[in-house]
Design a protein around this motif. Structure first.
Motif, short mmCIF file in Angstrom:
data_model
loop_
_atom_site.label_atom_id
_atom_site.label_comp_id
_atom_site.label_asym_id
_atom_site.label_seq_id
_atom_site.Cartn_x
_atom_site.Cartn_y
_atom_site.Cartn_z
N CYS A 234 0.83 -1.21 0.00
CA CYS A 234 0.00 0.00 0.00
C CYS A 234 0.86 1.26 0.00
CB CYS A 234 -0.93 -0.01 1.22
SG CYS A 234 -2.18 -1.32 1.19
N ARG A 238 1.15 4.44 -2.79
CA ARG A 238 1.06 5.85 -2.42
C ARG A 238 2.26 6.64 -2.95
NH1 ARG A 238 -3.17 8.65 0.17
NH2 ARG A 238 -1.62 9.82 1.36
N LEU A 246 1.19 6.72 4.23
CA LEU A 246 0.14 6.71 5.23
C LEU A 246 0.74 6.37 6.59
CD1 LEU A 246 -2.51 4.75 3.16
CD2 LEU A 246 -2.63 7.18 3.76
N SER A 248 1.14 4.56 9.86
CA SER A 248 0.75 3.23 10.32
C SER A 248 0.92 3.17 11.83
CB SER A 248 1.60 2.14 9.65
OG SER A 248 1.26 0.87 10.13
N GLN A 311 -13.26 7.01 8.75
CA GLN A 311 -12.44 5.86 8.36
C GLN A 311 -13.21 5.00 7.36
OE1 GLN A 311 -9.29 5.74 9.91
NE2 GLN A 311 -10.00 7.65 10.84
N ILE A 339 -6.81 4.02 -1.02
CA ILE A 339 -5.35 4.13 -0.89
C ILE A 339 -4.85 5.41 -1.56
CG2 ILE A 339 -3.15 3.09 -1.59
CD1 ILE A 339 -4.45 0.36 -1.26
N HIS A 344 -6.65 11.02 2.90
CA HIS A 344 -6.32 9.99 3.88
C HIS A 344 -4.87 10.12 4.35
CE1 HIS A 344 -9.82 7.29 2.31
NE2 HIS A 344 -10.23 8.26 3.12
N ILE A 347 -3.31 4.42 7.95
CA ILE A 347 -3.67 3.06 7.55
C ILE A 347 -3.39 2.11 8.70
CG2 ILE A 347 -1.40 2.56 6.54
CD1 ILE A 347 -2.89 0.83 4.44
N VAL A 358 -8.39 -3.93 6.79
CA VAL A 358 -7.61 -2.74 6.43
C VAL A 358 -8.45 -1.51 6.73
CG1 VAL A 358 -6.35 -1.53 4.61
CG2 VAL A 358 -6.42 -4.04 4.62
N ILE A 360 -8.48 2.59 6.51
CA ILE A 360 -7.82 3.73 5.87
C ILE A 360 -8.67 4.97 6.14
CG2 ILE A 360 -6.93 4.70 3.72
CD1 ILE A 360 -6.86 1.88 2.58
#
Length: 362
Positions: A234, A238, A246, A248, A311, A339, A344, A347, A358, A360
């Motif tokens: 992912c 990006r 993202l 994490s 979300q 994604i 966003h 993640i 998942v 996001i």
């Protein structure tokens, strides 16, 4: 003497009748119909398929895995999920995603998944159109390949030729070029065994297809490693879209509890409509097709307890892999839109007990 003449005349008449009868009645030799069908079935429509010279990542397939380290550096080695194969991840936290499948018994590379604009995949390039690819080589509708002294014929329909064209190299390596929105986004290099096991293209010959090894169990270590692979995938998407990574978050016990509750007691988290949506997801468990859950699917208490505001949740009723996501990308538009959403920033990937979630969002 007369008797001898009668015998000669009778013999001549019999011989004429014997040889003339099949011609007069167009008698054809008898052929076993089943055998004839099999031969026609095995015959290639385009027997002279083009084979590209060995180049790019194709040169690593069926070769010692040490050559990968020399090319890409030290990998993160992950556990063998079936006691026969391992997964190696290279160049983490970058615009590249390189995942290798290693045969633990022979120490050779069976498959390579390559993503990233800077990765060399000669003679192709990421972002290439199908028209540009066909200038490098033609894309046949079928192939004949050999494995364990048996011959297989596989066919590609028009959609597969357009979305997942298959390329063959002279060293008996194959490349699946995954197209998205008309551009090359992913290249998967693999040998004949992995190609047949993938079941991506129908086998039209009567040859029995090798069955992939079935994962017999799950462990926390395997789930954690699968989570890392999904996260890297992912993040690569990006970065190649020129978007920031993202964030994490560290997994908490509450995250594990949330997924366990979603699996075993969904009524405590979901509205009636959300529960119905989740049921449909479970009916699709044979595919890597997630059910998208939104805020409207959760109760007010669940939104507050688990901080689910703003979300998007994608729930897989199976231990989904990066390869499954890649090959079924055309059927997962909502997942990839999330994604690539510029808004966003976060993640969260949770893998446990054969399930995948998942999250996001902002």
């Amino acid at each position: 003497m007369k008797n001898l003449m009668r015998f000669v005349v009778a013999l001549g008449a019999w011989l004429v009748l014997l040889y003339a009868w099949p011609i007069m009645h167009h008698v054809q030799p008898t052929v076993d119909s089943t055998q004839g069908q099999t031969k026609r079935h095995m015959k290639l429509t385009h027997p002279q398929n083009p084979l590209l010279k060995m180049q790019g990542p194709a040169k690593f397939i069926n070769q010692p895995a040490a050559k990968l380290i020399a090319q890409y550096g030290q990998p993160v080695k992950q556990s063998a999920e079936d006691d026969l194969q391992s997964r190696w991840l290279f160049q983490l936290n970058s615009r590249h995603y390189i995942e290798a499948t290693i045969d633990d018994q022979t120490g050779t590379t069976q498959q390579l998944v390559v993503i990233g604009q800077d990765n060399a995949i000669k003679p192709f390039k990421f972002g290439q159109s199908l028209k540009a690819i066909t200038q490098e080589t033609t894309i046949p509708a079928n192939y004949e390949l050999s494995l364990h002294e048996q011959k297989f014929q596989i066919e590609l329909n028009e959609t597969q030729q357009r979305q997942r064209p298959l390329i063959a190299f002279k060293n008996k390596t194959y490349a699946i070029l995954v197209m998205q929105k008309g551009e090359l986004t992913t290249a998967v290099y693999l040998n004949a065994n992995r190609l047949l096991q993938s079941n991506l293209y129908p086998v039209t010959s009567m040859t029995p297809v090798p069955v992939p090894e079935v994962v017999t169990g799950q462990s926390q270590q395997i789930d954690d490693e699968r989570q890392l692979a999904l996260l890297q995938y992912c993040q690569t998407l990006r970065l190649n879209a020129k978007l920031p990574e993202l964030r994490s978050d560290v997994l908490l016990e509450a995250d594990q509890l949330f997924l366990a509750t979603l699996k075993d007691a969904p009524k405590t988290l979901l509205t009636d409509a959300g529960e119905q949506r989740l049921k449909r997801a479970k009916q699709q468990r044979q595919m890597a097709l997630p059910q998208k859950l939104t805020e409207a699917d959760f109760t007010a208490k669940a939104l507050e307890d688990y901080q689910l505001t703003n979300q998007q949740l994608f729930y897989f009723e199976q231990p989904v892999s990066v390869q499954q996501l890649i090959f079924e990308r055309q059927t997962n538009p909502a997942f990839y839109q999330a994604i690539h959403n510029q808004v966003h920033r976060r993640i969260q990937i949770i893998c446990t007990e054969g399930h995948t979630l998942v999250v996001i969002g902002e």
